[in-house]
Each structure stands twice: as C-alpha cells, then as structure tokens.
Design an enzyme around this catalytic site. Structure first.
Site, PDB file in Angstrom:
ATOM      1  N   GLY A   1      39.289  -0.336   1.843  1.00  0.00           N
ATOM      2  CA  GLY A   1      40.432   0.511   1.507  1.00  0.00           C
ATOM      3  C   GLY A   1      40.554   1.662   2.481  1.00  0.00           C
ATOM      4  O   GLY A   1      39.647   1.930   3.276  1.00  0.00           O
TER       5      GLY A   1
ATOM      6  N   ASP B   1      33.791  -2.563  10.668  1.00  0.00           N
ATOM      7  CA  ASP B   1      35.062  -2.073  10.121  1.00  0.00           C
ATOM      8  C   ASP B   1      35.954  -1.681  11.301  1.00  0.00           C
ATOM      9  O   ASP B   1      36.753  -2.492  11.790  1.00  0.00           O
ATOM     10  CB  ASP B   1      34.794  -0.888   9.168  1.00  0.00           C
ATOM     11  CG  ASP B   1      36.045  -0.161   8.690  1.00  0.00           C
ATOM     12  OD1 ASP B   1      37.152  -0.486   9.141  1.00  0.00           O
ATOM     13  OD2 ASP B   1      35.933   0.771   7.854  1.00  0.00           O
TER      14      ASP B   1
ATOM     15  N   LYS C   1      29.483   2.016  -2.600  1.00  0.00           N
ATOM     16  CA  LYS C   1      29.349   2.226  -1.155  1.00  0.00           C
ATOM     17  C   LYS C   1      29.294   3.726  -0.949  1.00  0.00           C
ATOM     18  O   LYS C   1      30.056   4.467  -1.564  1.00  0.00           O
ATOM     19  CB  LYS C   1      30.555   1.606  -0.464  1.00  0.00           C
ATOM     20  CG  LYS C   1      30.974   2.261   0.844  1.00  0.00           C
ATOM     21  CD  LYS C   1      32.015   1.414   1.569  1.00  0.00           C
ATOM     22  CE  LYS C   1      32.889   2.275   2.463  1.00  0.00           C
ATOM     23  NZ  LYS C   1      33.910   1.485   3.165  1.00  0.00           N
TER      24      LYS C   1
ATOM     25  N   ASP D   1      28.149   3.364   4.629  1.00  0.00           N
ATOM     26  CA  ASP D   1      29.171   3.332   5.683  1.00  0.00           C
ATOM     27  C   ASP D   1      29.004   4.551   6.575  1.00  0.00           C
ATOM     28  O   ASP D   1      29.110   5.690   6.114  1.00  0.00           O
ATOM     29  CB  ASP D   1      30.570   3.326   5.044  1.00  0.00           C
ATOM     30  CG  ASP D   1      31.688   3.138   6.065  1.00  0.00           C
ATOM     31  OD1 ASP D   1      31.387   3.023   7.272  1.00  0.00           O
ATOM     32  OD2 ASP D   1      32.863   3.094   5.644  1.00  0.00           O
TER      33      ASP D   1
ATOM     34  N   LYS E   1      29.023   7.053   1.883  1.00  0.00           N
ATOM     35  CA  LYS E   1      29.195   7.492   3.269  1.00  0.00           C
ATOM     36  C   LYS E   1      27.923   8.172   3.751  1.00  0.00           C
ATOM     37  O   LYS E   1      27.331   8.993   3.030  1.00  0.00           O
ATOM     38  CB  LYS E   1      30.358   8.487   3.341  1.00  0.00           C
ATOM     39  CG  LYS E   1      31.704   7.880   2.988  1.00  0.00           C
ATOM     40  CD  LYS E   1      32.159   6.901   4.062  1.00  0.00           C
ATOM     41  CE  LYS E   1      33.519   6.318   3.715  1.00  0.00           C
ATOM     42  NZ  LYS E   1      33.988   5.378   4.739  1.00  0.00           N
TER      43      LYS E   1
ATOM     44  N   LYS F   1      40.394  -4.809   6.538  1.00  0.00           N
ATOM     45  CA  LYS F   1      41.424  -3.923   5.979  1.00  0.00           C
ATOM     46  C   LYS F   1      42.752  -4.436   6.501  1.00  0.00           C
ATOM     47  O   LYS F   1      42.972  -4.398   7.724  1.00  0.00           O
ATOM     48  CB  LYS F   1      41.221  -2.491   6.471  1.00  0.00           C
ATOM     49  CG  LYS F   1      39.971  -1.828   5.927  1.00  0.00           C
ATOM     50  CD  LYS F   1      39.860  -0.405   6.432  1.00  0.00           C
ATOM     51  CE  LYS F   1      38.610   0.245   5.845  1.00  0.00           C
ATOM     52  NZ  LYS F   1      38.334   1.556   6.437  1.00  0.00           N
TER      53      LYS F   1
ATOM     54  N   GLU G   1      27.652  -0.355   7.190  1.00  0.00           N
ATOM     55  CA  GLU G   1      28.980  -0.488   7.786  1.00  0.00           C
ATOM     56  C   GLU G   1      29.141   0.398   9.022  1.00  0.00           C
ATOM     57  O   GLU G   1      28.820   1.586   8.978  1.00  0.00           O
ATOM     58  CB  GLU G   1      30.009  -0.123   6.714  1.00  0.00           C
ATOM     59  CG  GLU G   1      31.452  -0.407   7.080  1.00  0.00           C
ATOM     60  CD  GLU G   1      32.390  -0.151   5.888  1.00  0.00           C
ATOM     61  OE1 GLU G   1      31.921  -0.107   4.732  1.00  0.00           O
ATOM     62  OE2 GLU G   1      33.592   0.012   6.122  1.00  0.00           O
TER      63      GLU G   1
ATOM     64  N   SER H   1      34.019   3.515  -3.386  1.00  0.00           N
ATOM     65  CA  SER H   1      33.516   4.126  -2.165  1.00  0.00           C
ATOM     66  C   SER H   1      33.318   5.609  -2.446  1.00  0.00           C
ATOM     67  O   SER H   1      34.236   6.285  -2.899  1.00  0.00           O
ATOM     68  CB  SER H   1      34.532   3.918  -1.037  1.00  0.00           C
ATOM     69  OG  SER H   1      34.086   4.529   0.147  1.00  0.00           O
TER      70      SER H   1
HETATM   71  O1  OSB Z   1      35.627   3.537   6.576  1.00  0.00           O
HETATM   72  O2  OSB Z   1      36.041   2.388   4.859  1.00  0.00           O
HETATM   73  C1  OSB Z   1      36.240   3.406   5.529  1.00  0.00           C
HETATM   74  C2  OSB Z   1      38.601   5.700   3.612  1.00  0.00           C
HETATM   75  C3  OSB Z   1      39.305   6.269   4.645  1.00  0.00           C
HETATM   76  C4  OSB Z   1      38.985   5.955   5.938  1.00  0.00           C
HETATM   77  C5  OSB Z   1      37.948   5.039   6.210  1.00  0.00           C
HETATM   78  C6  OSB Z   1      37.262   4.447   5.178  1.00  0.00           C
HETATM   79  C7  OSB Z   1      37.573   4.811   3.858  1.00  0.00           C
HETATM   80  C8  OSB Z   1      36.839   4.235   2.734  1.00  0.00           C
HETATM   81  C9  OSB Z   1      37.585   3.528   1.654  1.00  0.00           C
HETATM   82  O3  OSB Z   1      35.638   4.281   2.652  1.00  0.00           O
HETATM   83  C10 OSB Z   1      37.785   4.268   0.403  1.00  0.00           C
HETATM   84  C11 OSB Z   1      38.710   3.562  -0.527  1.00  0.00           C
HETATM   85  O4  OSB Z   1      39.899   3.321  -0.191  1.00  0.00           O
HETATM   86  O5  OSB Z   1      38.289   3.257  -1.644  1.00  0.00           O
HETATM   87 MG    MG Z   2      34.376   1.820   6.776  1.00  0.00          MG
END
Ligand code: OSB
Ligand code: MG
Length: 381
Positions: free
Chosen positions: A301, A244, A167, A194, A169, A273, A219, A142
């Site tokens: 995660g 999510d 993935k 995401d 953001k 999660k 996401e 991510s």
């Molecule tokens: O939205 O998936 C999410 C990390 C912290 C809070 C929200 C998210 C995330 C991640 C996961 O994108 C990152 C990871 O643990 O590899």
């Molecule tokens: Mg997410």
C-alpha cells in the site's frame, strides 16, 4: 468509449495516526485524483497515491505527477481519441501513453479511472473482471512508529483486532530492537520489516542479526534503484529479501528472477504496488510471472484512500498474490475523513470482497468535493 473531459484534483487527506518511515513522518497527504468523464456523462475515478516528496522514489511526489498528467499523459489520450475515435478497453488507453518513459504513478491514475469506467459499463466488481477466485483472505497492517513504545502500542492494537500479519518500518539504529521486541511480544504473528532503502553496502550486515527472529522478509534494505546488490546480499542473509522501490515492471521482475536464480523461491519476494508498476494490468502480469517461478508476492500500500485500498483488495482475490498485503491501518481508519460512503472493514484480519461494482465501495461526493482542490482540466475533441 469516448471521453469528453479529464480533470485532475488534489484531495487533502489527513492521517489519523502519523506514519514514520526511514525517510520521514507523513501527516497530510495531497492526493491527485484523475476523473475521466465519458461523452454519455459517466465518471471514472483513479487515485494517484503520491507522497509529499521524492524521498521514497522518483516521481512519487504530486508536483511530478501533475506535470506528467497535464503535459504528456492526458494530451496523449486526447490525440489517441482524435486518431482512433475512442477506446475499446484498458489496453488501448495504456497504448496511448505507453511512449512516455517512467511516470508510473501518474499512468496508474489514468488506468484506474478507465478500469472504473469499464466496471460501471459491465456492472462488475474488479475482482470478477480480473478473474479472482479467492473471495476471503488474510490482510496485514504496516506500522510506522517513531519509537519502540509507539510501535508496540500500534502492534498491540492491531493484534487485539485480530490481524495476524505485521510489518514494521526500520532504519539504521532502529532495527534489531523493534523487530526483537515485536517477536518476543507476538511469537506467532507473521512479522516482516521494511527499510525503505535506508541501508548501504557499508552497514547492511547489521541486518544479519534479524536472521533467527523468524521474519517473513526484509523489504528493500538497499538503494531504491538497485536490484543487483540486493541479490548479492540475499546470498548472505537467510531472511528473504523483498523488493519494493526497485520494481516498476515485469521486465524489472525478470531481472530479479534471473539474478536470484535457483534461490528465488526461497529468498526473493516481490511487493507489487499497482501504482508503482503503472497500474493493475502490469501488477497482474508480474504476479502471474512470479507464481510461475514459485516466487511469493503481495500487494503493498501507499497509505491509499479507501478507494485505492478497496481496488487493491480486489486484486488480492487472485491466488497469484500469495502473501497478505498492507491494507489496514493499525490505528483504525487511515484518515480523519475518507472519501467513500462506507469504510473498509475486515473481521479478525480477514477481508471478504462483495458484489459491489468496481472497487466495491462508492465515492462520497460531498466529502470528495469538500476535500478537493481542482488543478486542471483537459478537453477532448
Ligand atoms: O514502503 O511500503 C512502503 C507507505 C508509504 C510509502 C511507502 C510504503 C508505505 C507502506 C504502506 O508501508 C502502508 C499502507 O498503505 O498500509
Ligand atoms: Mg516498502
């Protein structure tokens, strides 16, 4: 099983690479850990992967988690032990605090500690306890970067290490360009985005421009507490929508399955999660229900420590989790210093579980204690 004491500490974990999402940039994580001690002196460890504030969702911050654990959840466990004399397994622990509404992250820390104790008692890795069969599987990364250069740099590093699933953001104004840049640079990689609920009903249509980039999913585009509106926009955008933030239970999952209806197998994906759905037990139930409905799922995660990540990776051995999860940091290890004796490793984007008990890694107590700030203890009668 009878408990003598529960303690909660906050472990301070410093990210090696700051992580940026639509709700901000994280650098240091203050992580509550639940330590459940049995009368015969064994200790079960459960991480609660909190964030620094409730911008991701309610009760994901450490002050809320500490309050729930101290005031309600752990006292419920004490009372249940007084009444029943002990706990025969994880289900009885869950039943003790089930009356508390919400507090999903806090609950998951107690459940994880109990699973650890059960694994120690049975000398088994989690994946065997959970009936997993797929011992090797693809994992993803991510990427939370502040700008295109940083995103491309992190992606380049991840792909060069063999990861086949990325993935990234996104948020309004930083969405189509990074997705297009990644797709042009990596035509064959499994790519997903995401939004962490950064869009609303006035600006989501911009995301239609992502159709055509062959993304695996988008996401959580809308509100953290919404399922209905996301099911509506999912009819108008061909890229699947992945939930999510808005899924906390099997019941929430049923709502999504009903709202997507016949479109669910094609257009709905669930990010499971374990801490966001109160623990591994509910996570498995959701994955199995989705498998039955032909809906794809994966394990997300929360920038967890290697202890939490390793636990989630054990879950990935269940074939009900169909897509690769977020388990590895594109910049190498997540934290400057982590709390296990060995670090997590994978080869060419493939992770293989081993015979190690519980999560398969061991806590490095020297590091754990050095990074810990004790919070409180609860004694059992
Ligand atoms: O939205 O998936 C999410 C990390 C912290 C809070 C929200 C998210 C995330 C991640 C996961 O994108 C990152 C990871 O643990 O590899
Ligand atoms: Mg997410």
């Amino acid at each position: 099983m009878k408990f003598r004491k529960a303690s909660v500490v906050i472990v301070e974990l410093t990210l090696r690479t700051p992580f940026t999402t639509s709700f901000g940039t994280s650098t240091v994580m203050h992580r509550p850990f639940v330590l459940l001690e049995t009368e015969d002196g064994r200790v079960g460890v459960g991480e609660v992967p909190t964030l620094s504030n409730p911008a991701y969702k309610a009760e994901c911050d450490h002050p809320a988690v500490l309050t729930s654990l101290r005031e309600f959840l752990l006292p419920s466990l004490v009372r249940a032990q007084e009444t029943h004399g002990g706990f025969s397994g994880v289900d009885e622990v869950i039943r003790a605090y089930d009356w508390v509404k919400g507090a999903v992250l806090a609950k998951s820390g107690i459940e994880a500690a109990m699973w650890d104790l059960m694994a120690q008692e049975q000398h088994l890795p989690f994946w065997k306890m959970w009936g997993g069969t797929r011992t090797s599987f693809t994992v993803g990364v991510s990427i939370g970067g502040k700008n295109i250069e940083q995103v491309l740099g992190l992606a380049e590093n991840a792909v060069s290490l063999g990861y086949q699933r990325l993935k990234v953001k996104i948020w309004p104004g930083f969405d189509i360009e990074p997705a297009r840049a990644l797709r042009e640079r990596f035509p064959d990689v499994l790519l997903q985005v995401d939004a962490n609920s950064a869009y609303d009903m006035t600006n989501w249509t911009r995301l239609k421009e992502l159709d055509g980039l062959d993304l695996l999913l988008i996401e959580q585009p809308l509100y953290d507490d919404d399922i209905y509106l996301q099911s509506l926009i999912s009819k108008e955008i061909t890229t699947p929508i992945c939930l999510d933030e808005s899924i906390h239970s099997l019941r929430d999952t049923e709502v999504a399955l009903a709202l997507w209806g016949d479109l669910a197998p094609e257009r709905l994906v669930i990010n499971i999660k374990p801490p966001r759905v109160s623990g591994f037990t509910e996570a498995i139930a959701i994955a199995k229900r989705c498998e039955e409905a032909g809906v794809r799922t994966w394990i997300g995660g929360m920038l967890d420590s290697a202890w939490g990540k390793a636990s989630n990776l054990n879950l990935n051995t269940l074939t009900a989790f169909t897509l690769p999860g977020d388990h590895f940091s594109p910049g190498g290890a997540y934290f400057v210093e982590d709390i296990t004796t060995a670090s997590l490793s994978c080869t060419n984007g493939l992770y293989t579980v081993g015979p190690g008990i519980g999560p398969g890694l061991e806590i490095d107590w020297e590091v754990f204690n050095r990074l810990s700030h004790p919070q409180f203890e609860v004694a059992f009668a």
